[in-house]
Design a protein around this motif. Structure first.
Motif, PDB file in Angstrom:
ATOM      1  N   VAL A 125      58.911 116.336 -64.567  1.00 50.74           N
ATOM      2  CA  VAL A 125      57.609 116.178 -63.932  1.00 50.74           C
ATOM      3  C   VAL A 125      57.729 116.624 -62.475  1.00 50.74           C
ATOM      4  CG1 VAL A 125      55.756 114.575 -63.316  1.00 50.74           C
ATOM      5  CG2 VAL A 125      57.011 114.273 -65.463  1.00 50.74           C
ATOM      6  N   VAL A 126      56.879 117.573 -62.078  1.00 48.95           N
ATOM      7  CA  VAL A 126      56.919 118.110 -60.727  1.00 48.95           C
ATOM      8  C   VAL A 126      55.662 117.701 -59.974  1.00 48.95           C
ATOM      9  CG1 VAL A 126      58.377 120.060 -61.383  1.00 48.95           C
ATOM     10  CG2 VAL A 126      55.880 120.308 -61.458  1.00 48.95           C
ATOM     11  N   GLY A 127      55.703 117.876 -58.654  1.00 47.76           N
ATOM     12  CA  GLY A 127      54.561 117.553 -57.816  1.00 47.76           C
ATOM     13  C   GLY A 127      54.059 118.769 -57.067  1.00 47.76           C
ATOM     14  N   ILE A 128      52.958 118.593 -56.346  1.00 42.86           N
ATOM     15  CA  ILE A 128      52.385 119.674 -55.563  1.00 42.86           C
ATOM     16  C   ILE A 128      53.395 120.238 -54.579  1.00 42.86           C
ATOM     17  CG2 ILE A 128      50.682 120.189 -53.762  1.00 42.86           C
ATOM     18  CD1 ILE A 128      49.473 120.069 -56.476  1.00 42.86           C
ATOM     19  N   LYS A 129      54.194 119.362 -53.978  1.00 44.55           N
ATOM     20  CA  LYS A 129      55.166 119.827 -52.982  1.00 44.55           C
ATOM     21  C   LYS A 129      56.169 120.777 -53.607  1.00 44.55           C
ATOM     22  CE  LYS A 129      57.614 118.002 -48.994  1.00 44.55           C
ATOM     23  NZ  LYS A 129      57.923 116.786 -48.209  1.00 44.55           N
ATOM     24  N   ASP A 130      56.424 120.641 -54.909  1.00 45.65           N
ATOM     25  CA  ASP A 130      57.396 121.502 -55.590  1.00 45.65           C
ATOM     26  C   ASP A 130      56.830 122.890 -55.897  1.00 45.65           C
ATOM     27  OD1 ASP A 130      59.395 119.407 -55.847  1.00 45.65           O
ATOM     28  OD2 ASP A 130      58.059 118.522 -57.343  1.00 45.65           O
ATOM     29  N   VAL A 131      55.527 122.954 -56.174  1.00 43.87           N
ATOM     30  CA  VAL A 131      54.980 124.214 -56.693  1.00 43.87           C
ATOM     31  C   VAL A 131      53.878 124.828 -55.834  1.00 43.87           C
ATOM     32  CG1 VAL A 131      55.568 123.616 -59.073  1.00 43.87           C
ATOM     33  CG2 VAL A 131      53.314 123.001 -58.174  1.00 43.87           C
ATOM     34  N   ALA A 132      53.179 124.028 -55.018  1.00 47.19           N
ATOM     35  CA  ALA A 132      52.098 124.562 -54.180  1.00 47.19           C
ATOM     36  C   ALA A 132      52.021 123.791 -52.869  1.00 47.19           C
ATOM     37  CB  ALA A 132      50.764 124.492 -54.927  1.00 47.19           C
ATOM     38  N   PRO A 133      53.099 123.816 -52.076  1.00 47.62           N
ATOM     39  CA  PRO A 133      53.126 123.018 -50.845  1.00 47.62           C
ATOM     40  C   PRO A 133      52.067 123.426 -49.834  1.00 47.62           C
ATOM     41  CG  PRO A 133      54.983 124.556 -50.929  1.00 47.62           C
ATOM     42  CD  PRO A 133      54.349 124.580 -52.276  1.00 47.62           C
ATOM     43  N   GLN A 134      51.523 124.641 -49.970  1.00 45.93           N
ATOM     44  CA  GLN A 134      50.500 125.096 -49.031  1.00 45.93           C
ATOM     45  C   GLN A 134      49.203 124.289 -49.137  1.00 45.93           C
ATOM     46  OE1 GLN A 134      51.637 126.678 -51.683  1.00 45.93           O
ATOM     47  NE2 GLN A 134      50.136 128.087 -52.589  1.00 45.93           N
ATOM     48  N   LEU A 135      49.044 123.531 -50.222  1.00 45.11           N
ATOM     49  CA  LEU A 135      47.848 122.702 -50.384  1.00 45.11           C
ATOM     50  C   LEU A 135      47.966 121.372 -49.640  1.00 45.11           C
ATOM     51  CD1 LEU A 135      47.028 123.259 -54.167  1.00 45.11           C
ATOM     52  CD2 LEU A 135      46.111 124.470 -52.174  1.00 45.11           C
ATOM     53  N   LEU A 136      49.166 121.040 -49.172  1.00 45.89           N
ATOM     54  CA  LEU A 136      49.373 119.789 -48.449  1.00 45.89           C
ATOM     55  C   LEU A 136      48.981 119.945 -46.984  1.00 45.89           C
ATOM     56  CD1 LEU A 136      52.867 118.757 -49.871  1.00 45.89           C
ATOM     57  CD2 LEU A 136      50.637 117.854 -50.545  1.00 45.89           C
ATOM     58  N   ALA A 137      48.599 118.834 -46.368  1.00 47.59           N
ATOM     59  CA  ALA A 137      48.271 118.839 -44.945  1.00 47.59           C
ATOM     60  C   ALA A 137      49.524 119.105 -44.131  1.00 47.59           C
ATOM     61  CB  ALA A 137      47.662 117.496 -44.548  1.00 47.59           C
ATOM     62  N   SER A 138      49.412 119.973 -43.148  1.00 51.21           N
ATOM     63  CA  SER A 138      50.515 120.195 -42.214  1.00 51.21           C
ATOM     64  C   SER A 138      50.357 119.240 -41.032  1.00 51.21           C
ATOM     65  CB  SER A 138      50.515 121.646 -41.735  1.00 51.21           C
ATOM     66  OG  SER A 138      49.249 121.988 -41.200  1.00 51.21           O
ATOM     67  N   SER A 139      51.358 119.188 -40.183  1.00 49.47           N
ATOM     68  CA  SER A 139      51.320 118.297 -39.025  1.00 49.47           C
ATOM     69  C   SER A 139      50.498 118.915 -37.902  1.00 49.47           C
ATOM     70  CB  SER A 139      52.747 118.026 -38.541  1.00 49.47           C
ATOM     71  OG  SER A 139      52.740 117.149 -37.439  1.00 49.47           O
ATOM     72  N   GLY A 140      49.679 118.098 -37.242  1.00 55.98           N
ATOM     73  CA  GLY A 140      48.889 118.565 -36.117  1.00 55.98           C
ATOM     74  C   GLY A 140      47.422 118.719 -36.445  1.00 55.98           C
ATOM     75  N   VAL A 141      46.640 119.152 -35.474  1.00 56.87           N
ATOM     76  CA  VAL A 141      45.199 119.341 -35.645  1.00 56.87           C
ATOM     77  C   VAL A 141      44.964 120.497 -36.612  1.00 56.87           C
ATOM     78  CG1 VAL A 141      43.035 119.878 -34.481  1.00 56.87           C
ATOM     79  CG2 VAL A 141      44.729 118.428 -33.342  1.00 56.87           C
ATOM     80  N   LEU A 142      44.156 120.259 -37.651  1.00 56.75           N
ATOM     81  CA  LEU A 142      43.977 121.261 -38.701  1.00 56.75           C
ATOM     82  C   LEU A 142      42.734 122.122 -38.498  1.00 56.75           C
ATOM     83  CD1 LEU A 142      44.910 119.066 -41.807  1.00 56.75           C
ATOM     84  CD2 LEU A 142      46.397 120.449 -40.347  1.00 56.75           C
ATOM     85  N   GLY A 143      41.756 121.605 -37.772  1.00 57.24           N
ATOM     86  CA  GLY A 143      40.548 122.377 -37.490  1.00 57.24           C
ATOM     87  C   GLY A 143      40.457 122.704 -36.012  1.00 57.24           C
ATOM     88  N   ARG A 144      39.214 122.877 -35.532  1.00 56.39           N
ATOM     89  CA  ARG A 144      39.019 123.228 -34.122  1.00 56.39           C
ATOM     90  C   ARG A 144      38.832 121.995 -33.232  1.00 56.39           C
ATOM     91  NH1 ARG A 144      34.861 126.817 -35.916  1.00 56.39           N
ATOM     92  NH2 ARG A 144      33.437 125.547 -34.680  1.00 56.39           N
ATOM     93  N   ILE A 145      38.432 120.874 -33.825  1.00 56.90           N
ATOM     94  CA  ILE A 145      38.121 119.680 -33.039  1.00 56.90           C
ATOM     95  C   ILE A 145      39.389 118.853 -32.825  1.00 56.90           C
ATOM     96  CG2 ILE A 145      36.600 117.690 -32.826  1.00 56.90           C
ATOM     97  CD1 ILE A 145      35.162 120.409 -33.052  1.00 56.90           C
ATOM     98  N   ARG A 146      39.578 118.374 -31.603  1.00 53.72           N
ATOM     99  CA  ARG A 146      40.756 117.572 -31.263  1.00 53.72           C
ATOM    100  C   ARG A 146      40.350 116.122 -31.016  1.00 53.72           C
ATOM    101  NH1 ARG A 146      44.920 120.998 -30.069  1.00 53.72           N
ATOM    102  NH2 ARG A 146      46.103 119.309 -29.145  1.00 53.72           N
TER     103      ARG A 146
END
Length: 294
Positions: free
Chosen positions: A131-152
């Motif tokens: 059994v695999v998870g998103i991190k194993d096969v599609a890590p780009q769908l996970l939130a990265s660290s830091g502000v993700l949009g334009r608003i801070r």
């Protein structure tokens, strides 16, 4: 060929519940050149997922499911999408494979204090599947660290963020929920069995009737995985509807756990957040940086 190379080539069974995430994951697997089969859960998967599915299987058809996995050569399993309806096991009457495994299934689902999804994982692993998870096969769908949009986030937002984060840690320890909302320096809502959407709707109603007194654009929703949660299933997720409900509740923004939460329909979600003046930020558990650090 190395074990890692063989694992990368393994055919994946994408077992799909409701929502749009299954199709997003299928697109990510396609882009990565992975070989996979989509199995829609009858009564849960939406029409778009069903159109892409190689098979549709109902509750209780475990024998048929394992037969499909064997026939198609799937050795890895990815469980994605929600399950909102009460399982209907009437189809068990016509599925010999399920009946044959019934004592094992009952023992697995009834024993111990693990979550239902953890027990489902164990059932697959007992049959020899990985059994695999998103991190194993599609890590780009996970939130990265830091502000993700334009608003801070503003300085006051960090106080609410850190308070709601502490609340989610306590919720997780009790295995209750994954989300909390803090407004104006106090926790005003905790996620229970109703889920995040209903919690946000409740927060909006509390503001409307004056039980929460705060200026507009105040407060933060935080979603994190539970401590020791198996990140292969039931990841905290935010998407376009989360943005709509957070805006209706008058919040300033949303924080999710970096590498431990999904941002569904990322482009639309962040575009909506920017338009609404809401920040979306990925934070590291135990180290939610303050202003100037993100």
């Amino acid at each position: 060929m190395s074990g890692a190379d063989l694992a990368a080539m393994a055919r994946i069974a994408l077992i799909a519940g409701n929502g749009r995430l299954p199709c997003q994951v299928a697109d990510a697997l396609n882009s990565a050149g992975r070989d996979f089969q989509v199995i829609a859960i009858r009564g849960e998967a939406d029409e778009m997922t069903r159109q892409r599915a190689n098979a549709e299987i109902g509750w209780g058809e475990i024998g048929r499911l394992y037969g499909f996995l064997e026939k198609t050569g799937c050795r890895e399993v990815l469980l994605i999408g929600g399950v909102s309806k009460r399982p209907d096991f009437t189809s068990i009457l016509g599925d010999f494979g399920t009946l044959k495994r019934l004592p094992t299934i009952i023992r697995a689902l009834a024993g111990g204090d693990d979550s239902l999804l953890t027990k489902v994982i164990r059932l697959f692993e007992d049959e020899g599947y990985r059994v695999v998870g998103i991190k194993d096969v599609a890590p780009q769908l996970l939130a990265s660290s830091g502000v993700l949009g334009r608003i801070r986030p503003k300085e006051d937002d960090w106080r609410d963020l850190q308070l709601a984060l502490r609340a989610t840690e306590k919720l997780g320890e009790l295995d209750i929920g994954q989300a909390a909302i803090a407004v104006g320096g106090r926790v005003v809502a905790l996620e229970g069995a109703e889920g995040t959407d209903a919690m946000l709707e409740r927060c909006a109603e509390l503001k409307r009737i004056g039980r929460i007194r705060a200026k507009a654009h105040t407060g933060v929703l935080v979603k994190t995985a539970k401590p020791d949660q198996d990140l292969r299933v039931d990841l905290p997720t935010v998407g376009p509807r989360t943005i709509d409900l957070a805006q209706a509740a008058g919040l300033a923004g949303i924080a999710v756990e970096a590498d431990g939460a999904l941002v569904a329909e990322r482009e639309e979600t962040l575009s909506k957040a920017d338009a609404a003046g809401l920040f979306v930020i990925g934070i590291n558990r135990g180290n939610a940086a303050g202003p100037g650090d993100q």
